[in-house]
Design an enzyme around this catalytic site. Structure first.
Site, PDB file in Angstrom:
ATOM      1  N   LEU A 100      86.331  70.204  68.193  1.00 31.81           N
ATOM      2  CA  LEU A 100      86.966  69.365  69.329  1.00 31.81           C
ATOM      3  C   LEU A 100      88.264  70.050  69.796  1.00 31.81           C
ATOM      4  O   LEU A 100      88.865  70.511  68.636  1.00 31.81           O
ATOM      5  CB  LEU A 100      86.908  67.988  68.890  1.00 31.81           C
ATOM      6  CG  LEU A 100      85.684  66.981  69.115  1.00 31.81           C
ATOM      7  CD1 LEU A 100      86.121  65.729  68.448  1.00 31.81           C
ATOM      8  CD2 LEU A 100      84.975  67.140  70.523  1.00 31.81           C
ATOM      9  N   ASP A 101      88.779  69.907  70.769  1.00 26.34           N
ATOM     10  CA  ASP A 101      90.319  70.522  70.977  1.00 26.34           C
ATOM     11  C   ASP A 101      91.299  69.481  70.052  1.00 26.34           C
ATOM     12  O   ASP A 101      90.890  68.486  69.632  1.00 26.34           O
ATOM     13  CB  ASP A 101      90.649  70.053  72.407  1.00 26.34           C
ATOM     14  CG  ASP A 101      89.928  71.023  73.188  1.00 26.34           C
ATOM     15  OD1 ASP A 101      89.173  72.146  72.875  1.00 26.34           O
ATOM     16  OD2 ASP A 101      89.508  70.683  74.440  1.00 26.34           O
ATOM     17  N   ALA A 102      92.382  69.979  69.758  1.00 27.13           N
ATOM     18  CA  ALA A 102      93.496  69.377  69.265  1.00 27.13           C
ATOM     19  C   ALA A 102      93.979  67.997  69.625  1.00 27.13           C
ATOM     20  O   ALA A 102      94.042  67.095  68.854  1.00 27.13           O
ATOM     21  CB  ALA A 102      94.754  70.277  69.150  1.00 27.13           C
TER      22      ALA A 102
END
Length: 248
Positions: A100-102
């Site tokens: 997942l993205d930050a």
């Protein structure tokens, strides 16, 4: 599994020491000395270190509730790694099955079972991921229906030549929807909504395959046997139907 990885997973040796043992001819596979660390072995093989049979430790399967401002990496980067809150031994043997993205929160699955994570992440297996999406622009019921139809048909993202696989949209509130997809393209959810004139301001993954997030932010737990088997064994039915829709 690579021989060096097998040795690490069945002993207390680190990778450097495992490589040294292999090169020194201390490892045999089915009574044959093997000195090539990249040799592929199976758990049913007879693998010995100086005549002592090696048995790998059980695989681990972990659910983690990712918080915003953390990265899906084994080490800290600009943001802290999600592994910083994971209190397990030999964490270096673990990997993330679907990053997942930050700024994205929610369900992350972590394991040291490569075949299991392959089943989850390979596009051909059509494993469904469910995201709760917060949008910058409200959607009326009519507009949501139009977008739903477009997502089911598949849309062409900017810079790509192949449309997305069918995705399912459910309207929760004018600014909140559930989106089910079976792919994991770069920033896919954000790019899909950008393609229909909206912007994602919040993204949270609730489900992967048959596994639903059921723990609080920042917490983690081991998966139960039933969760592991269901996800390991079945290619999600909705995802399979999505591929069939594309072929029609």
């Amino acid at each position: 599994m690579r021989l060096d990885k097998y040795v690490c997973k069945s002993t207390d040796l680190n990778k450097r020491d495992a490589l040294a043992c292999i090169r020194a001819g201390q490892i045999s596979v089915n009574d044959v000395i093997i000195t090539e660390s990249a040799t592929q072995v199976h758990e049913n093989n007879l693998i010995e270190l100086n005549g002592q049979r090696l048995i790998t430790r059980p695989f681990r399967y972990i659910m983690l509730h990712k918080t915003a401002g953390t990265v899906c990496s084994n080490k800290d980067e600009t943001y802290p790694s999600i592994f910083s809150g994971l209190d397990v031994q030999k964490a270096e043997e673990l990997h993330i099955a679907g990053r997942l993205d930050a700024d994205t929160t929610g369900l992350v699955l972590i394991t040291d079972d490569g075949r299991w994570s392959y089943n989850l992440t390979h596009p051909n297996n059509a494993c469904r991921k469910v995201y709760r999406v917060t949008l910058s622009r409200p959607l009326c019921t009519e507009r949501a229906g139009i977008i739903k139809a477009r997502f089911l048909q598949g849309i062409l993202l900017q810079g790509e030549t192949v449309p997305t696989l069918p995705a399912d949209l459910t309207l929760i509130t004018p600014t909140e929807v559930l989106l089910s997809i079976t792919e994991g393209r770069f920033h896919q959810v954000k790019r899909m909504f950008s393609a229909v004139g909206n912007r994602v301001v919040g993204l949270h993954r609730e489900q992967v395959g048959s596994i639903r997030l059921d723990i609080k932010k920042g917490q983690w737990r081991y998966l139960g046997a039933n969760e592991i088997q269901l996800t390991h064994a079945h290619s999600d039915r909705w995802g399979t139907q999505a591929h069939q829709i594309r072929k029609i």
